[in-house]
Design an enzyme around this catalytic site. Structure first.
Site, short mmCIF file in Angstrom:
data_model
loop_
_atom_site.label_atom_id
_atom_site.label_comp_id
_atom_site.label_asym_id
_atom_site.label_seq_id
_atom_site.Cartn_x
_atom_site.Cartn_y
_atom_site.Cartn_z
N SER A 248 0.97 -1.01 -0.02
CA SER A 248 -0.01 -0.46 -0.15
C SER A 248 0.81 1.06 0.06
O SER A 248 1.79 1.03 0.83
CB SER A 248 -0.87 -0.12 1.02
OG SER A 248 -1.69 0.89 1.35
N HIS B 29 -2.29 7.29 -4.68
CA HIS B 29 -2.52 6.17 -3.93
C HIS B 29 -2.12 5.12 -5.02
O HIS B 29 -2.73 4.80 -5.68
CB HIS B 29 -3.59 5.98 -3.33
CG HIS B 29 -4.70 4.65 -2.72
ND1 HIS B 29 -5.24 4.02 -3.48
CD2 HIS B 29 -3.83 4.00 -1.78
CE1 HIS B 29 -5.39 3.11 -2.46
NE2 HIS B 29 -5.10 3.42 -1.88
N TYR C 286 -2.60 -3.32 -3.53
CA TYR C 286 -2.65 -4.36 -4.36
C TYR C 286 -2.47 -5.64 -3.51
O TYR C 286 -1.75 -5.13 -2.61
CB TYR C 286 -1.61 -4.48 -5.28
CG TYR C 286 -1.71 -3.58 -6.56
CD1 TYR C 286 -3.32 -4.33 -7.27
CD2 TYR C 286 -1.16 -2.54 -6.85
CE1 TYR C 286 -3.62 -2.94 -8.33
CE2 TYR C 286 -1.39 -2.18 -8.07
CZ TYR C 286 -2.54 -1.89 -8.36
OH TYR C 286 -2.92 -1.26 -9.53
N ARG C 287 -3.12 -6.54 -3.19
CA ARG C 287 -3.49 -7.55 -1.78
C ARG C 287 -3.98 -8.73 -2.48
O ARG C 287 -4.91 -8.94 -3.37
CB ARG C 287 -4.27 -6.65 -0.57
CG ARG C 287 -6.22 -5.97 -1.46
CD ARG C 287 -6.89 -5.46 -0.26
NE ARG C 287 -8.00 -4.97 -0.87
CZ ARG C 287 -8.14 -4.43 -1.73
NH1 ARG C 287 -7.27 -3.60 -2.69
NH2 ARG C 287 -8.88 -4.27 -2.51
N GLY D 178 -5.47 -4.02 12.95
CA GLY D 178 -3.60 -3.69 12.51
C GLY D 178 -3.04 -2.48 13.30
O GLY D 178 -3.61 -1.67 14.17
N ARG D 179 -1.65 -2.35 12.14
CA ARG D 179 -0.77 -1.41 13.46
C ARG D 179 -1.05 0.15 12.88
O ARG D 179 -1.74 0.26 11.34
CB ARG D 179 0.53 -1.68 12.72
CG ARG D 179 1.41 -0.79 13.19
CD ARG D 179 2.74 -1.07 12.27
NE ARG D 179 3.82 -0.24 12.84
CZ ARG D 179 5.01 -0.09 12.38
NH1 ARG D 179 4.21 1.05 11.33
NH2 ARG D 179 5.95 1.26 12.83
N GLU E 78 0.30 2.88 12.95
CA GLU E 78 1.10 3.82 12.15
C GLU E 78 0.84 3.49 10.20
O GLU E 78 1.16 4.61 9.73
CB GLU E 78 2.70 3.97 12.62
CG GLU E 78 2.75 4.94 13.63
CD GLU E 78 2.48 6.15 13.34
OE1 GLU E 78 2.86 6.85 13.11
OE2 GLU E 78 2.21 6.35 14.81
N SER E 79 0.51 2.37 10.31
CA SER E 79 0.51 1.71 8.55
C SER E 79 -0.70 1.91 8.23
O SER E 79 -0.72 2.40 7.46
CB SER E 79 0.30 0.15 8.93
OG SER E 79 1.99 -0.04 8.93
#
Length: 378
Positions: free
Chosen positions: A174, A188, A191-192, A337-338, A340-341
């Site tokens: 990301s 932006h 892809y996942r 989720g994290r 900061e990310s």
């Protein structure tokens, strides 16, 4: 989208042995045979991962794939991780060459498996803030996340009791890039790949452009480059995914799009996984070709204080969209989720003014017009 939707380890060698489940919405969803399914998530279904599960590490791990998954380097889990980590290296190198600054890198792991590598360039020569993150996550989708996915016409809880949390694997890359110059556009991409522990899998992602000021030649280059990429795999892809992008990035309470769009897709599993993997790889590798020439062209353009203010107002729209509507942001927050990310995508600075409207006939008004009524640029 800033966080990643799930999918499980799919070896290319298992493609011919896939069976299918039919979802409630009548979509055929590929599944892995039960003998080949990994055990994705040993953590408590009642608790799941939390925001405090992320542990910093001094050196980035050789792999973020957990050992209790399907072993070997030719699984879809391993192939997708290898692809996104190489893309992170390549994209960051090209951005650094343009900016002259360096990305700060930090790595983290999760106690129950997975982790990520975050790279952020802040206060650069060209980019006020740019980030490129990779992440591999094992976790559980809580009932509200499963319900949100099902509302899109797909089902993630095949084989589970109503309200039961669904274990998943997710890997993705990301990125968001915010230049200093208001004439240079924000971009932006994400892809996942996802899996659940019952063998369902799917791909998602997209690349989109968010300029403060409309340059038609820039829009044509960006969309035209993405169209060429899509056409290499399926000529039906671009018109479908361009329209999907325009619909997805709609700020409903403003009646306008976040930007000029590009391509967006989700829940993609309508053909062999290897074909979609190749498409996702090509899309990821096309990002710099589509975007960086625009920044190179606009980064030294002159601008006024009023134009800088307009950029700040447009960035505020970016923030509104990401925090209110973006499924990736919501998914990341709901699955521990994290932080900061997840929030890396937000600009360093933005501005909200009460009841602001651009002057009639101005460049700003003309830009806003195409955000309200999307055009075909390719």
């Amino acid at each position: 989208m800033n966080a990643f939707v799930s999918a499980a380890a799919i070896g290319a060698g298992h493609q011919s042995s896939f069976v299918t489940d039919r979802c409630a919405a009548h979509q055929i969803v590929p599944r892995l045979p039960s003998s080949n399914r990994p055990r994705l998530c040993p953590i408590s279904m009642s608790g799941g991962p939390s925001w405090s599960d992320h542990v910093p590490v001094a050196e980035k791990p050789r792999t973020l794939i957990r050992e209790d998954g399907i072993s070997g380097s030719d699984t879809m889990q391993s192939r997708f991780e290898s692809m996104i980590r190489k893309a992170q290296d390549d994209i960051c190198a090209q951005v650094e060459a343009l900016d002259g600054g360096k990305f700060h890198e930090d790595s983290w792991i999760r106690e129950n498996g997975g982790g990520g590598i975050s790279r952020v360039l802040q206060g650069g020569n060209v980019f006020e803030k740019a980030g490129v993150n990779v992440s591999v996550v094992y976790g559980t989708m809580p009932p509200e996340a499963v319900a949100a996915a099902s509302a899109r016409g797909v089902t993630r809880d095949v084989g589970y009791a109503p309200g039961e949390a669904v274990p998943f694997f997710a890997a993705g890359i990301s990125s968001v890039m915010h230049p200093w110059n208001p004439m240079a556009p924000t971009m932006h991409f994400n892809y996942r790949y996802f899996e659940t522990d019952r063998g369902l899998w799917w791909f998602g992602g997209g690349t989109d452009l968010t300029p403060s000021y409309l340059y038609e030649e820039d829009a044509k280059h960006f969309h035209g480059t993405l169209k060429k990429c899509c056409d290499r795999h399926d000529e039906a892809y671009f018109p479908k995914f361009k329209s999907w992008c325009d619909d997805y990035f709609l700020i409903k309470h403003r009646g306008e799009r976040r930007g000029l769009g590009g391509i967006f897709f989700d829940d993609l599993n309508d053909r062999p996984a290897d074909e979609i993997f190749k498409f996702s790889t090509d899309c990821t590798n096309t990002v710099c070709e589509a975007y960086l020439p625009l920044v190179e062209r606009r980064k030294d353009e002159e601008y006024t204080e009023a134009q800088k203010t307009w950029q700040q107002l447009r960035r505020a729209r970016y923030v509104e969209y990401n925090l209110v509507y973006d499924r990736g942001t919501v998914f990341g927050l709901k699955t521990g989720g994290r932080i900061e990310s997840i929030l890396m995508s937000l600009p360093l600075t933005a501005r909200w003014e009460y009841d602001h409207s651009p002057e009639a006939g101005s460049w700003e008004e003309k830009t806003l017009a195409v955000l309200k009524e999307p055009k075909d640029w390719a």
